[in-house]
Scaffold this active site. Structure first.
Site, PDB file in Angstrom:
ATOM      1  N   LYS A   1      32.589  16.913 -25.051  1.00  0.00           N
ATOM      2  CA  LYS A   1      33.105  17.596 -26.258  1.00  0.00           C
ATOM      3  C   LYS A   1      31.722  18.912 -26.541  1.00  0.00           C
ATOM      4  O   LYS A   1      31.795  19.790 -27.074  1.00  0.00           O
ATOM      5  CB  LYS A   1      32.554  16.395 -27.225  1.00  0.00           C
TER       6      LYS A   1
ATOM      7  N   ARG B   1      40.818   7.441 -18.687  1.00  0.00           N
ATOM      8  CA  ARG B   1      41.174   8.649 -19.870  1.00  0.00           C
ATOM      9  C   ARG B   1      42.055   9.459 -19.135  1.00  0.00           C
ATOM     10  O   ARG B   1      42.274   9.124 -18.532  1.00  0.00           O
ATOM     11  CB  ARG B   1      39.646   8.522 -19.866  1.00  0.00           C
TER      12      ARG B   1
ATOM     13  N   GLU C   1      33.214   9.333 -32.816  1.00  0.00           N
ATOM     14  CA  GLU C   1      32.005   9.693 -32.822  1.00  0.00           C
ATOM     15  C   GLU C   1      32.223  11.355 -34.131  1.00  0.00           C
ATOM     16  O   GLU C   1      33.138  12.325 -33.359  1.00  0.00           O
ATOM     17  CB  GLU C   1      31.308   9.855 -32.323  1.00  0.00           C
TER      18      GLU C   1
END
Length: 563
Positions: free
Chosen positions: A274, A264, A38
């Site tokens: 983020k 992850r 994104e």
């Protein structure tokens, strides 16, 4: 793509075993993966793992990896992020060729898919607010309740959805929801939102749209439109997979991607969110997304981390289905391994004390041949000037030294790297009592560091820089871990409370070996006995360089962790 990632791993992970089985069974004739960031921030070390996996698999199996930007939230997305993401991926050693896509490429198609669901009686326009929808969603123990607008007719839903698209309603006034099951055990299946009204300028489509698809509605269909065979996601998307499968089963998509989840990457002394990284930037805890203390790929690149080191680190930690936290020391050791092999050596005195060799001719200058890299014979040698006045590092001198201090002290000798033995005879101080100069003598029989004929021995070799030839002014920035706690981000603690106040130190009086004048932005070097450094590519000025510390020669945090 990089050669280092071309070799298949010795022990295949579960993802590669699945791909092998799919190819062997004829389910797929080839492999198509994708990396779908994104564009709402800069990539970090966690993304590096996903990049190495998706692009690496495509390379290993002779397939392709698409780069697709999931740009469905224009209020948080910027072209700056699109550009930085592409730069980071290329720097890591990968390339998508012609396979660059954006979710916004499919906005018309996705709108058509939404209309299809409405016509099939599987989607409806809801007038509830997000707060009302949340209140009626239920929880893991209790089912949700149906929206009072769930039974609208197909005709009414089509008309309202068209008006949403035409901009006839205010932001947040209505949404389009899938009609699945409000009692489903998986919360993601409880009539999820497909479209919301959002008047925001999109970095690619401009103001064409005032409704935007939700990420969950976009993700799987984009994979299908690109004929992705293996859609690799992190574990938080595992509970979303039934929803993605429902969309694929109920829409006329051209392909059926297989989603596979993996753990992850989490690293100690680091935050990966983020949102929290953006907070560090916006509240000026760091200088920007590419601050060398940030776990962003651009920050690591500016700090001097080699791309090969990041790829090696990702390969070392492997691919699993279990979440875990990896010691950042593993990453730092991967950096040292590459830089030790590739970086040339130079001498640099960061906190200088002047040394005058009283028995050395004031006009004399000698040149000493020094090895550029003992790990790489092809790197050759260089000439280093030596004269009567030198600089040594303050850490290499102690006035009242204990027995186990083997470096320079009053009446003691040390070996100057590649030059002579040196003995301290007198200490000069300023009015504040601070040492400002050492008067020393050298032994001419020890040229090149050779042992004297009388059998004397020294236990230490220190680095130095000729005062007459030193390259200055130079700024040296000592970067360290941004957080002082190995797990700064938990429910019990605020990550901002653990900012390492000593993570950034600027030295402006460093004395550098003259050959460092040849260094260019981005060039790396080992300052002998000090650490690995990189010429900063942002603030580097001709004749006034800035060197960033990449990593120390050894893990200085080991003692901290053991306490």
């Amino acid at each position: 793509m990089s050669n280092e990632t071309a070799d298949k791993p010795e022990h295949k992970d579960f993802i590669r075993e699945i791909i092998d089985a799919d190819l062997a069974s004829g389910k797929h004739a080839g492999t198509v993966t994708r990396f779908p960031p994104e564009p709402n921030g800069y990539l970090h070390i966690g993304h590096a793992k996903a990049i190495c996996l998706s692009f690496g698999i495509a390379q290993e199996y002779g397939g392709r990896c698409n780069l697709r930007f999931d740009d469905t939230n224009p209020s948080k997305e910027e072209q700056e992020y699109v550009d930085s993401i592409q730069e980071d991926i290329r720097w890591l050693g990968f390339d998508w060729g012609d396979d660059l896509f954006f979710a916004s490429d499919y906005f018309d198609t996705l709108y058509g898919y939404a209309v299809h669901l409405i016509k099939e009686g599987k989607a409806f326009v809801d007038d509830q607010t997000f707060a009302e929808m949340k209140a009626t969603r239920g929880n893991l123990q209790e089912p949700g309740t149906n929206s009072p607008f769930r039974d609208r007719s197909v005709e009414e839903n089509l008309e309202l959805f068209e008006k949403m698209k035409a901009g006839e309603f205010e932001d947040g006034a209505k949404v389009l929801r899938a009609k699945i099951d409000m009692a489903h055990v998986n919360m993601n299946m409880r009539d999820p939102v497909l479209y919301r009204i959002l008047r925001a300028h999109h970095h690619r489509t401009g103001d064409k749209w005032c409704i935007y698809p939700m990420y969950d509605f976009t993700h799987g269909q984009s994979d299908a439109l690109e004929h992705v065979t293996h859609s690799l996601c992190t574990l938080e998307f595992e509970n979303h997979r039934p929803l993605y499968d429902w969309f694929i089963e109920n829409l006329p998509v051209p392909a059926t991607p297989r989603q596979i989840e993996f753990a992850r990457l989490n690293v100690t002394y680091t935050v990966m969110s983020k949102r929290k990284l953006l907070q560090l930037v916006e509240e000026n805890y760091v200088s920007g997304w590419n601050d060398p203390r940030m776990p962003t790929i651009s920050g690591m690149r500016r700090r001097g981390y080699p791309a090969e080191a990041l790829r090696n680190f990702c390969k070392t930690i492997g691919i699993t289905k279990f979440n875990s936290k990896h010691d950042v020391a593993l990453l730092e050791n991967a950096v040292r391994d590459v830089m030790n092999r590739e970086s040339e050596r130079r001498m640099a005195v960061l906190d200088p004390i002047k040394v005058t060799i009283t028995n050395y001719d004031e006009a004399q200058v000698e040149m000493f041949e020094c090895i550029n890299n003992p790990e790489d014979e092809s790197a050759g040698t260089r000439e280093v000037p030596f004269c009567r006045e030198l600089y040594i590092d303050s850490d290499d001198f102690m006035e009242d030294a204990p027995k186990k201090f083997f470096r320079l002290s009053f009446g003691r000798e040390v070996r100057l790297r590649g030059a002579y033995w040196l003995k301290c005879n007198e200490i000069l101080k300023n009015d504040a009592g601070e040492v400002i100069e050492l008067l020393c003598t050298y032994d001419p029989e020890t040229r090149g560091g050779a042992n004297p004929t009388d059998g004397r021995k020294v236990k230490a070799t220190i680095h130095w820089v000729s005062a007459r030839h030193a390259f200055e002014p130079a700024e040296v920035r000592l970067y360290d871990r941004l957080f002082s706690h190995d797990n700064p981000d938990t429910k019990k603690r605020n990550f901002l409370d653990h900012i390492n106040e000593e993570s950034f130190t600027v030295l402006t009086n460093a004395k550098l070996e003259p050959s460092l004048a040849e260094w260019k932005p981005g060039d790396s070097v080992q300052f002998e006995r000090v650490g690995y450094f990189c010429a900063d590519d942002m603030d580097f000025e001709e004749g006034k360089p800035v060197f960033n510390r990449t990593v120390g020669l050894r893990d200085s945090w080991a003692k901290v962790k053991s306490r």
